[in-house]
Design a protein around this motif. Structure first.
Motif, PDB file in Angstrom:
ATOM      1  N   THR A   1      19.387   5.441 -24.928  1.00  0.00           N
ATOM      2  CA  THR A   1      19.470   4.476 -24.757  1.00  0.00           C
ATOM      3  C   THR A   1      20.480   4.052 -23.648  1.00  0.00           C
ATOM      4  O   THR A   1      20.595   4.096 -24.846  1.00  0.00           O
ATOM      5  CB  THR A   1      17.517   3.618 -24.939  1.00  0.00           C
ATOM      6  OG1 THR A   1      18.592   3.160 -26.618  1.00  0.00           O
ATOM      7  CG2 THR A   1      16.357   4.704 -25.631  1.00  0.00           C
ATOM      8  N   ASP A   2      20.181   2.990 -23.120  1.00  0.00           N
ATOM      9  CA  ASP A   2      20.873   1.866 -23.348  1.00  0.00           C
ATOM     10  C   ASP A   2      20.868   0.959 -23.570  1.00  0.00           C
ATOM     11  O   ASP A   2      20.237   0.622 -24.499  1.00  0.00           O
ATOM     12  CB  ASP A   2      21.423   1.443 -21.435  1.00  0.00           C
ATOM     13  CG  ASP A   2      20.291   1.041 -20.901  1.00  0.00           C
ATOM     14  OD1 ASP A   2      18.992   0.320 -21.362  1.00  0.00           O
ATOM     15  OD2 ASP A   2      20.024   0.865 -19.561  1.00  0.00           O
TER      16      ASP A   2
ATOM     17  N   ILE B   1      17.762   6.776 -21.392  1.00  0.00           N
ATOM     18  CA  ILE B   1      18.799   7.610 -20.329  1.00  0.00           C
ATOM     19  C   ILE B   1      19.054   8.630 -20.568  1.00  0.00           C
ATOM     20  O   ILE B   1      19.314   9.467 -20.057  1.00  0.00           O
ATOM     21  CB  ILE B   1      20.019   6.508 -20.100  1.00  0.00           C
ATOM     22  CG1 ILE B   1      20.735   6.682 -21.325  1.00  0.00           C
ATOM     23  CG2 ILE B   1      19.558   5.201 -19.894  1.00  0.00           C
ATOM     24  CD1 ILE B   1      21.979   5.566 -21.448  1.00  0.00           C
ATOM     25  N   SER B   2      18.334   9.098 -21.399  1.00  0.00           N
ATOM     26  CA  SER B   2      18.508  10.920 -21.534  1.00  0.00           C
ATOM     27  C   SER B   2      17.283  11.311 -23.002  1.00  0.00           C
ATOM     28  O   SER B   2      16.871  10.208 -23.444  1.00  0.00           O
ATOM     29  CB  SER B   2      20.303  11.019 -22.224  1.00  0.00           C
ATOM     30  OG  SER B   2      19.740  12.530 -22.988  1.00  0.00           O
TER      31      SER B   2
ATOM     32  N   ASP C   1      25.990  17.256 -17.126  1.00  0.00           N
ATOM     33  CA  ASP C   1      25.426  16.224 -17.696  1.00  0.00           C
ATOM     34  C   ASP C   1      26.584  14.964 -17.872  1.00  0.00           C
ATOM     35  O   ASP C   1      27.344  15.453 -17.911  1.00  0.00           O
ATOM     36  CB  ASP C   1      24.516  15.907 -19.207  1.00  0.00           C
ATOM     37  CG  ASP C   1      24.045  14.834 -19.262  1.00  0.00           C
ATOM     38  OD1 ASP C   1      22.543  14.818 -18.694  1.00  0.00           O
ATOM     39  OD2 ASP C   1      24.596  13.378 -19.612  1.00  0.00           O
TER      40      ASP C   1
ATOM     41  N   ASP D   1      27.109  11.862 -19.755  1.00  0.00           N
ATOM     42  CA  ASP D   1      27.003  11.597 -20.983  1.00  0.00           C
ATOM     43  C   ASP D   1      27.518  13.062 -21.823  1.00  0.00           C
ATOM     44  O   ASP D   1      27.206  13.982 -22.231  1.00  0.00           O
ATOM     45  CB  ASP D   1      25.306  11.411 -21.440  1.00  0.00           C
ATOM     46  CG  ASP D   1      25.791  10.330 -22.473  1.00  0.00           C
ATOM     47  OD1 ASP D   1      26.913  10.990 -23.654  1.00  0.00           O
ATOM     48  OD2 ASP D   1      25.183   9.325 -23.021  1.00  0.00           O
TER      49      ASP D   1
ATOM     50  N   ASP E   1      30.076  13.794 -13.425  1.00  0.00           N
ATOM     51  CA  ASP E   1      29.375  13.204 -12.771  1.00  0.00           C
ATOM     52  C   ASP E   1      28.468  14.404 -11.202  1.00  0.00           C
ATOM     53  O   ASP E   1      29.180  15.176 -11.000  1.00  0.00           O
ATOM     54  CB  ASP E   1      30.187  12.296 -11.699  1.00  0.00           C
ATOM     55  CG  ASP E   1      28.605  11.562 -11.784  1.00  0.00           C
ATOM     56  OD1 ASP E   1      27.541  11.878 -10.508  1.00  0.00           O
ATOM     57  OD2 ASP E   1      28.670   9.772 -11.216  1.00  0.00           O
TER      58      ASP E   1
ATOM     59  N   MET F   1      18.721   8.500 -13.171  1.00  0.00           N
ATOM     60  CA  MET F   1      19.832   9.064 -12.511  1.00  0.00           C
ATOM     61  C   MET F   1      21.025   8.112 -13.014  1.00  0.00           C
ATOM     62  O   MET F   1      21.450   6.787 -12.665  1.00  0.00           O
ATOM     63  CB  MET F   1      20.312   9.252 -11.139  1.00  0.00           C
ATOM     64  CG  MET F   1      21.600  10.105 -11.148  1.00  0.00           C
ATOM     65  SD  MET F   1      21.841  11.620 -11.632  1.00  0.00           S
ATOM     66  CE  MET F   1      20.738  12.640  -9.449  1.00  0.00           C
ATOM     67  N   GLN F   2      22.596   8.759 -13.915  1.00  0.00           N
ATOM     68  CA  GLN F   2      23.717   8.092 -14.409  1.00  0.00           C
ATOM     69  C   GLN F   2      24.857   8.150 -13.277  1.00  0.00           C
ATOM     70  O   GLN F   2      24.224   9.176 -12.463  1.00  0.00           O
ATOM     71  CB  GLN F   2      23.671   7.680 -15.512  1.00  0.00           C
ATOM     72  CG  GLN F   2      22.272   7.132 -16.224  1.00  0.00           C
ATOM     73  CD  GLN F   2      23.046   7.700 -18.187  1.00  0.00           C
ATOM     74  OE1 GLN F   2      23.847   6.771 -18.321  1.00  0.00           O
ATOM     75  NE2 GLN F   2      22.972   9.001 -18.820  1.00  0.00           N
ATOM     76  N   GLY F   3      25.605   7.219 -13.061  1.00  0.00           N
ATOM     77  CA  GLY F   3      27.083   7.782 -12.488  1.00  0.00           C
ATOM     78  C   GLY F   3      26.380   7.281 -11.145  1.00  0.00           C
ATOM     79  O   GLY F   3      25.850   5.796 -10.856  1.00  0.00           O
TER      80      GLY F   3
ATOM     81  N   GLU G   1      23.091   6.744  -9.392  1.00  0.00           N
ATOM     82  CA  GLU G   1      22.285   5.293 -10.084  1.00  0.00           C
ATOM     83  C   GLU G   1      21.881   4.536  -9.107  1.00  0.00           C
ATOM     84  O   GLU G   1      22.916   3.812  -7.923  1.00  0.00           O
ATOM     85  CB  GLU G   1      23.031   4.739 -11.403  1.00  0.00           C
ATOM     86  CG  GLU G   1      22.132   4.064 -11.889  1.00  0.00           C
ATOM     87  CD  GLU G   1      22.922   3.636 -12.823  1.00  0.00           C
ATOM     88  OE1 GLU G   1      22.873   2.286 -12.731  1.00  0.00           O
ATOM     89  OE2 GLU G   1      23.903   3.907 -13.506  1.00  0.00           O
TER      90      GLU G   1
ATOM     91  N   ARG H   1      18.725   2.688  -9.719  1.00  0.00           N
ATOM     92  CA  ARG H   1      17.456   1.844 -10.134  1.00  0.00           C
ATOM     93  C   ARG H   1      16.703   1.115  -9.303  1.00  0.00           C
ATOM     94  O   ARG H   1      16.826   0.299  -8.728  1.00  0.00           O
ATOM     95  CB  ARG H   1      18.112   1.038 -11.944  1.00  0.00           C
ATOM     96  CG  ARG H   1      18.672   2.455 -12.291  1.00  0.00           C
ATOM     97  CD  ARG H   1      18.959   1.699 -13.701  1.00  0.00           C
ATOM     98  NE  ARG H   1      19.450   2.411 -14.760  1.00  0.00           N
ATOM     99  CZ  ARG H   1      19.614   2.329 -15.630  1.00  0.00           C
ATOM    100  NH1 ARG H   1      18.382   1.311 -16.396  1.00  0.00           N
ATOM    101  NH2 ARG H   1      20.438   3.176 -16.724  1.00  0.00           N
TER     102      ARG H   1
END
Length: 414
Positions: free
Chosen positions: A72-73, A79-80, A130, A132, A157, A229-231, A234, A236
């Protein structure tokens, strides 16, 4: 029978238990239609997924509906995760993977890459990536322990894809995306399939796209939920909070929708309800996913209302869903989709509840679109097309256009 050297009775018992649980999971996937291809069934029977989540009870690891959150963030947002087996099977079925293919997985974790490796066989190749390093480290550990040598794990990314390993026959994305980066299209073979949980005006569907030149055309989709999605990519959803008492929170999820008057809507929330019913019914096991996609196609300002169970218990709202409830907003008035039981066993009537000065009017407007869907589109599936940003309107099909940084997404109905 003599035990293999180095094994213990407990270890043997654990392997047997995991095998039995895996077989039961597969039977569940087949029963509910998530796994139909015999090769998909065989893949899910082969992979010891519990080894990717040692902190999770082995019984839970083989629950077809259980998604294991692995990170989690700082704000507590997931987040994963290792997605639920049902969702993983659903996406792999959508991808239509054949032996010998080159497959890219966006969003790593381990078990899904192993399933893909089973599908492509020893002559194929899987690249899983990924952003991360914690996630890719877990994936490497799992894939090494389980002996999958035809999987390459990348920490990067995914916005730019994996061009050194392209072109790909299939790309399977296991994180929620609001847009399609150009690399995912250019690195996919023409006629190849991209399976992606695409968020469209707040609604997420895992869509199977087929590449047709510079555009993507849908070939089926299903309801789903994934971590965001991150990076670089992203994007949200934004929350507009209407009620912030702990355990009773109510908010609107905005995804390109107009900024609402939260003060006026908060006042409307505690006003008496206005209710309208459609006469349209659903069976207890019948999904409303196509209805909701129709509503977001037809109505301009339809964010999703997210409400904690406490808000429903207190009576602030009548409907609450982890995925959000389509909610029509007009100034200081809003109306959201709801259901009620009918005299017929296991059937529910669709309706709308309105709050605010024009609650009854807005509820009737929402109900009118439910009736149109029932009359004109029930049984239909929408078509989703993705074209590059900048594509002129006259080259797009008629429908609901969603503007993103890289693409223009169009939802059309027969």
């Amino acid at each position: 029978m003599t035990n293999p050297p180095g094994t213990t009775t407990d270890a043997i018992r654990e392997v047997r238990t995991a095998t039995q649980l895996r077989d039961a999971m597969v039977q569940s996937l087949v029963k509910f239609g998530a796994a139909e291809d015999p090769r998909v069934v065989a893949a899910f029977r082969a992979v010891p997924r519990h080894l990717a989540m040692p902190e999770v009870d082995v019984t839970k690891a083989y629950d077809a509906e259980f998604a294991a959150v692995t990170k989690t963030d700082p704000t507590g947002v997931d987040i994963s995760s290792v997605s639920a087996p049902r969702v993983q099977a659903m996406q792999i079925e959508q991808a239509q993977i054949e032996p010998g293919m080159n497959v890219l997985e966006v969003g790593s974790g381990g078990p899904n890459a192993a399933y893909l490796a089973e599908m492509v066989g020893k002559e194929g190749r899987v690249v899983t990536m990924d952003i991360d390093s914690d996630v890719t480290d877990r994936a490497r550990t799992f894939l090494t322990a389980t002996g999958y040598e035809n999987v390459t794990v990348l920490t990067a990314d995914a916005e730019n894809g994996a061009r050194h390993h392209a072109p790909f026959d299939r790309i399977v994305v296991t994180v929620q995306a609001a847009d399609i980066p150009p690399a995912w299209i250019t690195q996919l073979k023409d006629g190849g399939r991209l399976v992606v949980p695409l968020r469209m005006r707040g609604l997420t569907r895992t869509v199977a796209f087929v590449r047709d030149g510079e555009r993507l055309v849908s070939d089926g989709f299903d309801l789903c939920g994934f971590v965001p999605m991150q990076g670089i990519g992203e994007n949200r959803v934004q929350l507009a909070v209407l009620h912030d008492v702990e355990g009773e929170e109510v908010a609107l999820r905005l995804d390109g929708h107009p900024e609402p008057d939260t003060r006026a809507l908060a006042e409307a929330l505690v006003m008496p309800r206005a209710t309208a019913w459609s006469g349209v019914t659903l069976g207890g096991m019948e999904s409303n996913e196509h209805l909701d996609l129709w509503l977001t196609t037809a109505l301009d300002n339809l964010p999703l209302m997210a409400a904690k169970p406490g808000a429903r218990k207190r009576g602030l709202v009548a409907s609450a869903s982890p995925l959000g409830v389509p909610t029509l907003v007009d100034g200081g008035t809003f109306a959201y989709r709801t259901v009620r039981a009918t005299d017929a066993e296991d059937r529910f009537e669709l309706g709308a509840i309105g709050h605010g000065p024009h609650g009854q009017q807005l509820a009737k407007r929402l109900v009118a679109e439910i009736q149109i869907w029932d009359r004109e589109h029930r049984g239909d599936r929408a078509r989703i097309e993705v074209d590059p940003a900048g594509t002129p309107d006259d080259r797009l099909p008629a429908g609901r256009h969603i503007e993103r940084r890289h693409t223009r997404v169009t939802i059309t109905w027969p």
